[in-house]
Write a protein that holds these residues in place. Structure first.
Motif, PDB file in Angstrom:
ATOM      1  N   UNK A 103      60.450  19.641  -6.953  1.00 56.93           N
ATOM      2  CA  UNK A 103      60.970  18.283  -7.056  1.00 56.93           C
ATOM      3  C   UNK A 103      59.996  17.519  -7.943  1.00 56.93           C
ATOM      4  N   UNK A 104      60.474  17.108  -9.101  1.00 58.15           N
ATOM      5  CA  UNK A 104      59.637  16.588 -10.179  1.00 58.15           C
ATOM      6  C   UNK A 104      59.849  15.093 -10.326  1.00 58.15           C
ATOM      7  N   UNK A 105      58.756  14.326 -10.158  1.00 56.97           N
ATOM      8  CA  UNK A 105      58.789  12.883 -10.403  1.00 56.97           C
ATOM      9  C   UNK A 105      58.296  12.661 -11.819  1.00 56.97           C
ATOM     10  N   UNK A 106      59.207  12.370 -12.730  1.00 54.24           N
ATOM     11  CA  UNK A 106      58.902  12.334 -14.159  1.00 54.24           C
ATOM     12  C   UNK A 106      58.174  11.056 -14.542  1.00 54.24           C
ATOM     13  N   UNK A 107      57.268  11.199 -15.493  1.00 57.48           N
ATOM     14  CA  UNK A 107      56.596  10.052 -16.085  1.00 57.48           C
ATOM     15  C   UNK A 107      57.466   9.463 -17.194  1.00 57.48           C
ATOM     16  N   UNK A 108      57.466   8.142 -17.337  1.00 54.43           N
ATOM     17  CA  UNK A 108      58.092   7.592 -18.542  1.00 54.43           C
ATOM     18  C   UNK A 108      57.209   7.918 -19.728  1.00 54.43           C
ATOM     19  N   UNK A 109      57.782   7.951 -20.896  1.00 55.38           N
ATOM     20  CA  UNK A 109      56.971   8.267 -22.055  1.00 55.38           C
ATOM     21  C   UNK A 109      57.797   8.289 -23.306  1.00 55.38           C
ATOM     22  N   UNK A 110      57.172   7.982 -24.405  1.00 64.52           N
ATOM     23  CA  UNK A 110      57.810   7.970 -25.708  1.00 64.52           C
ATOM     24  C   UNK A 110      56.940   8.750 -26.669  1.00 64.52           C
ATOM     25  N   UNK A 111      57.356   8.805 -27.899  1.00 69.38           N
ATOM     26  CA  UNK A 111      56.668   9.604 -28.907  1.00 69.38           C
ATOM     27  C   UNK A 111      55.180   9.234 -29.001  1.00 69.38           C
TER      28      UNK A 111
ATOM     29  N   UNK B 150      61.328   2.618 -17.237  1.00 67.75           N
ATOM     30  CA  UNK B 150      60.867   3.806 -17.950  1.00 67.75           C
ATOM     31  C   UNK B 150      61.123   3.717 -19.449  1.00 67.75           C
ATOM     32  N   UNK B 151      61.969   2.779 -19.879  1.00 72.09           N
ATOM     33  CA  UNK B 151      62.235   2.594 -21.302  1.00 72.09           C
ATOM     34  C   UNK B 151      61.225   1.674 -21.971  1.00 72.09           C
ATOM     35  N   UNK B 152      60.292   1.135 -21.160  1.00 70.17           N
ATOM     36  CA  UNK B 152      59.298   0.190 -21.663  1.00 70.17           C
ATOM     37  C   UNK B 152      58.011   0.946 -21.988  1.00 70.17           C
ATOM     38  N   UNK B 153      57.293   0.451 -22.979  1.00 78.36           N
ATOM     39  CA  UNK B 153      56.032   1.076 -23.364  1.00 78.36           C
ATOM     40  C   UNK B 153      55.033   1.063 -22.204  1.00 78.36           C
ATOM     41  N   UNK B 154      54.075   1.969 -22.261  1.00 76.74           N
ATOM     42  CA  UNK B 154      53.055   2.023 -21.230  1.00 76.74           C
ATOM     43  C   UNK B 154      52.162   0.802 -21.244  1.00 76.74           C
ATOM     44  N   UNK B 155      51.428   0.605 -20.148  1.00 80.73           N
ATOM     45  CA  UNK B 155      50.556  -0.573 -20.048  1.00 80.73           C
ATOM     46  C   UNK B 155      49.486  -0.560 -21.122  1.00 80.73           C
ATOM     47  N   UNK B 156      49.010   0.625 -21.511  1.00 86.72           N
ATOM     48  CA  UNK B 156      47.996   0.707 -22.560  1.00 86.72           C
ATOM     49  C   UNK B 156      48.522   0.242 -23.906  1.00 86.72           C
TER      50      UNK B 156
ATOM     51  N   UNK C 106      54.178  16.057  -9.511  1.00 88.57           N
ATOM     52  CA  UNK C 106      54.051  14.665  -9.902  1.00 88.57           C
ATOM     53  C   UNK C 106      52.678  14.431 -10.515  1.00 88.57           C
ATOM     54  N   UNK C 107      52.553  13.333 -11.233  1.00 91.38           N
ATOM     55  CA  UNK C 107      51.317  13.030 -11.954  1.00 91.38           C
ATOM     56  C   UNK C 107      50.329  12.321 -11.030  1.00 91.38           C
ATOM     57  N   UNK C 108      49.036  12.555 -11.219  1.00 87.49           N
ATOM     58  CA  UNK C 108      48.035  11.782 -10.465  1.00 87.49           C
ATOM     59  C   UNK C 108      48.049  10.325 -10.894  1.00 87.49           C
ATOM     60  N   UNK C 109      47.407   9.472 -10.102  1.00 83.59           N
ATOM     61  CA  UNK C 109      47.451   8.034 -10.351  1.00 83.59           C
ATOM     62  C   UNK C 109      46.885   7.671 -11.719  1.00 83.59           C
ATOM     63  N   UNK C 110      45.850   8.388 -12.195  1.00 81.79           N
ATOM     64  CA  UNK C 110      45.259   8.053 -13.479  1.00 81.79           C
ATOM     65  C   UNK C 110      46.279   8.204 -14.615  1.00 81.79           C
ATOM     66  N   UNK C 111      47.002   9.329 -14.605  1.00 76.89           N
ATOM     67  CA  UNK C 111      48.024   9.541 -15.639  1.00 76.89           C
ATOM     68  C   UNK C 111      49.168   8.561 -15.473  1.00 76.89           C
ATOM     69  N   UNK C 112      49.482   8.210 -14.231  1.00 74.95           N
ATOM     70  CA  UNK C 112      50.574   7.275 -13.971  1.00 74.95           C
ATOM     71  C   UNK C 112      50.252   5.896 -14.544  1.00 74.95           C
ATOM     72  N   UNK C 113      49.019   5.448 -14.362  1.00 72.20           N
ATOM     73  CA  UNK C 113      48.642   4.123 -14.874  1.00 72.20           C
ATOM     74  C   UNK C 113      48.697   4.073 -16.397  1.00 72.20           C
ATOM     75  N   UNK C 114      48.372   5.185 -17.035  1.00 69.46           N
ATOM     76  CA  UNK C 114      48.380   5.209 -18.498  1.00 69.46           C
ATOM     77  C   UNK C 114      49.782   5.219 -19.078  1.00 69.46           C
ATOM     78  N   UNK C 115      50.724   5.847 -18.360  1.00 70.63           N
ATOM     79  CA  UNK C 115      52.068   6.036 -18.916  1.00 70.63           C
ATOM     80  C   UNK C 115      53.037   4.929 -18.548  1.00 70.63           C
TER      81      UNK C 115
END
Length: 732
Positions: free
Chosen positions: A187-195, A564-570, A362-371
């Motif tokens: 069961x995969x909780x996907x990260x949002x992400x763009x190019x 998920x269609x919005x750019x990451x916080x970074x 699923x991604x750890x919190x560090x990767x989640x905050x970046x994406x």
């Protein structure tokens, strides 16, 4: 002709007749002259096979899996051959097959077994499921595909490097097991992400300027791992837009791999062509919408379903199976891997994790905050400094966010409803405005127009409130068109795009990265090149205040899909949730914690004995028919019967306020009135519904009892149609 022994309810079993011993049949030189067929008839008590004689002229064409015509109950009917035998249980003369329609075995043994399992799981009939699994024949297309069959060989596929999975805990291990020929379930909780946010260079889409998003790339790499082990791949997604995204990603990752789209919207010829290519092994990777879950992929190694909470993956026709459950059954039967993914995690997927049938990825919190973007959900206290403006639908902080974001790119505005003003009310007493002729809800289609009934279409030019007598109206709900009009006045130099089925341009698929306002309903949000700079999610309470069991989970899924269609916080991406939504799903969005929300939701449903923690079935129909159906139910330990109570069918246009404008909203066939009436006092033209509940471990027994009750009513030709739906999604 006669039915053989079977686990399904049969008329002989209903009458307690002894089973007849098989007798050999002289086929006049034909090997296995008895064709055992399933006939396309709608009656539940005929849900079994029948024996027919194979004429010598059809001996080479009427093979297992092929379509035939048979004489049944005085008329010619379509049927499928499921077996050829040398004997029969019928002691009289067998009727011959009327015609062999085609020599192509379109109903393979694995798909037949899957259809039988789905019918048993949802208390339906085999032919109801086969109609969903096998598309109608297109003779010209069939000939063209057969002429080209075997023109090329499947390419050798290397194991993937797994760039898209490195951010996930358990992701690389999932790919390794797939490439090794094993069958992991995740069961995969996907990260949002763009190019721009991808962990490695990602190629552009094959036929468009928009880059490939992160989740289709991850699906493509999982498909590559399965193909590296020599096995087939099946991907099921909610919409044709998702299909295009996955196909583009596969073209980039597996440029030499034949891939077919199996989408009903492509038309009968194109759909049948794709079906035949998968059946014949010309393509080992199939991507499609709901019905593609039954695609005859050879040597299936991986099943993928993305955004499994989307109600477009639930079949609206009997026996109402969900694609997630179909793929789970298929993975179990064919020993294939299963990947259930999405930005949100459904309660049903969480149950797979809790029971350890599948592992979380699923991604750890560090990767989640970046994406993920920065999400805010201001409460009344947060907005108190705005004074009276805090009660505005779009308060000042939201206007400021949109203004700043428009300096560098597009801004998404998600609105719960389409149209102009879909709900109006009396301006004085706030009573909802209703049509005098049919009592349907009134709406405004444009500025200055007379209110129109959503049910009958009449114009209420002389409307007056029956409660207070006032003639003035106010907006009860504001739609996407009215929202776009207001935003256009506030930002006169910024283009405004409206996306939705009620919009003048329909659903917009993509927009570029130039500053613009995009107003869309849930499910109709265009993909922005490079991602949106910001998003405003309006009318939060409209979604979370719904009485249905799925309201909070569905609201979170739609919010996450837009965010998920919005750019990451970074990259400066920001999301603001407005409209005073329920605090639990709102905080899950702020924390971007769909797994934690699903865990909590499942725990609450377990405590309250709601699905999926228990198995439920809804039986709906005329009062006498429902009482008769319940009377035919076999005794079942632990069975709890709730009701029957009266239900009010939905009228045309009476859609849920948060309806998905791409699909027409959640399909809720009826709603229960606030006060349940005794069935005996119900007028004969109304319908009632009874809800049956058992423990999960007794779910199979419940479905078997429901099927037997339906067969008993059918055999006795009892009046009144009864609708049986297992695990109904519209519980209140």
């Amino acid at each position: 002709m006669t039915p053989p022994s079977s686990s399904r309810p049969q008329q002989g079993a209903l009458l307690d007749l002894p089973a007849a011993a098989p007798v050999a049949v002289d086929g006049a030189g034909v090997t296995d002259p008895v064709a055992r067929v399933v006939v396309d008839v709608p009656l539940p008590h005929l849900d079994h096979t029948f024996d027919y004689l194979v004429p010598p002229a059809m001996a080479a064409t009427a093979l297992p899996g092929t379509r035939v015509q048979v004489r049944f109950a005085g008329r010619d009917r379509s049927a499928f051959v499921v077996e050829r035998r040398a004997d029969t249980d019928h002691h009289a003369t067998l009727a011959p097959l009327r015609r062999a329609v085609s020599a192509v075995p379109v109903l393979t043994p694995t798909v037949l077994a899957l259809c039988r399992a789905v019918a048993d799981r949802y208390a339906g009939t085999l032919m109801d499921v086969v109609r969903l699994a096998v598309p109608p024949r297109h003779a010209t297309t069939e000939k063209a595909v057969l002429d080209k069959h075997g023109a090329g060989e499947a390419p050798t596929v290397p194991a993937p490097e797994g760039w898209a999975w490195r951010a996930y805990t358990g992701g690389p291990a999932f790919l390794r097991h797939l490439a090794a020929g094993e069958s992991p379930r995740a069961v995969w909780t996907a990260l949002p992400g763009h190019h721009s946010a991808a962990p490695a260079p990602v190629p552009a889409a094959a036929d468009g300027p928009a880059p490939i998003a992160a989740w289709p790339l991850a699906v493509a790499e999982a498909a590559q791992a399965a193909r590296a082990s020599g096995r087939g791949v099946l991907v099921v997604v909610p919409t044709t837009r998702h299909v295009t995204q996955v196909v583009d990603a596969l073209a980039a990752v597996l440029p030499d791999e034949p891939v077919v789209r199996l989408v009903a919207d492509d038309g009968p010829s194109k759909r049948y062509r794709a079906f035949l290519r998968a059946l014949l092994g010309d393509a080992r990777v199939v991507v499609g919408t709901r019905a593609a879950a039954f695609a005859p992929v050879q040597d299936l190694g991986l099943c993928v379903i993305f955004d499994d909470g989307d109600d477009r993956l639930a079949e609206p026709h009997a026996p109402y199976p969900h694609a997630r459950q179909v793929l789970a059954l298929r993975a179990e039967q064919e020993r294939a891997a299963l990947l259930v993914g999405g930005f949100a995690r459904t309660v049903e997927a969480q149950l797979l994790v809790d029971t350890r049938w599948a592992h979380p990825v699923q991604a750890p919190r560090e990767a989640l905050r970046a994406a993920t973007p920065r999400v805010e959900a201001p409460t009344e206290v947060d907005l108190a400094r705005e004074g009276a403006a805090a009660a505005a639908r779009i308060p000042h902080p939201a206007w400021r966010l949109a203004k700043n974001a428009l300096e560098s790119g597009p801004v998404l505005v998600q609105v719960a409803r389409g149209g102009y003003v879909p709900v109006v009310a009396c301006a004085r007493c706030r009573e909802p405005a209703r049509c005098r002729a049919c009592h349907g809800p009134l709406r405004l289609e444009r500025a200055g127009a007379a209110p129109t009934c959503s049910w009958c279409g009449r114009h209420a030019t002389d409307w007056a409130c029956p409660t207070c007598g006032a003639t003035a109206l106010r907006a009860g709900r504001v739609g996407s068109n009215r929202t776009a009009e207001e935003l256009g006045r506030a930002f006169p130099s910024v283009p405004v795009v409206v996306s939705g089925t009620t919009a003048s341009h329909g659903v917009v698929e993509t927009v570029d990265d130039r500053p613009r306002l995009v107003v869309a309903t849930p499910g109709a949000e265009p993909v922005a090149q490079g991602g949106y700079v910001a998003a405003l999610l309006l009318d939060g309470a409209v979604s979370t205040s719904r009485p249905e069991l799925w309201a909070s989970a569905e609201a979170l899924r739609r919010w996450l899909g837009a965010a998920a269609l919005v750019r990451g916080a970074s990259d400066g991406g920001r999301v603001m949730l407005l409209g005073q939504p329920a605090p639990v799903p709102a905080q899950a969005l702020v924390r971007w914690d769909p797994a934690g929300f699903a865990e909590r939701e499942l725990a609450e449903r377990t405590e309250l004995a709601f699905p999926p923690a228990v198995r439920m079935a809804a039986v709906q129909g005329p009062p006498a028919a429902v009482r008769s159906f319940l009377g035919h139910l076999e005794p079942l330990e632990g069975l709890e019967v709730l009701g029957p109570v009266e239900v009010v069918p939905r009228r045309p246009g009476d859609a849920a306020p948060e309806a998905d404008e791409r699909a027409g909203g959640r399909r809720s066939g009826a709603r229960t009135r606030g006060t349940a009436r005794a069935v005996a006092a119900t007028p004969p033209e109304t319908e009632v519904r009874a809800v049956l509940r058992v423990e999960r471990r007794r779910g199979t027994a419940l479905c078997r009892a429901l099927a037997h009750a339906a067969a008993a009513r059918s055999a006795r030709k009892e009046a009144g149609a009864v609708r049986v739906q297992v695990d109904p999604p519209d519980l209140w």
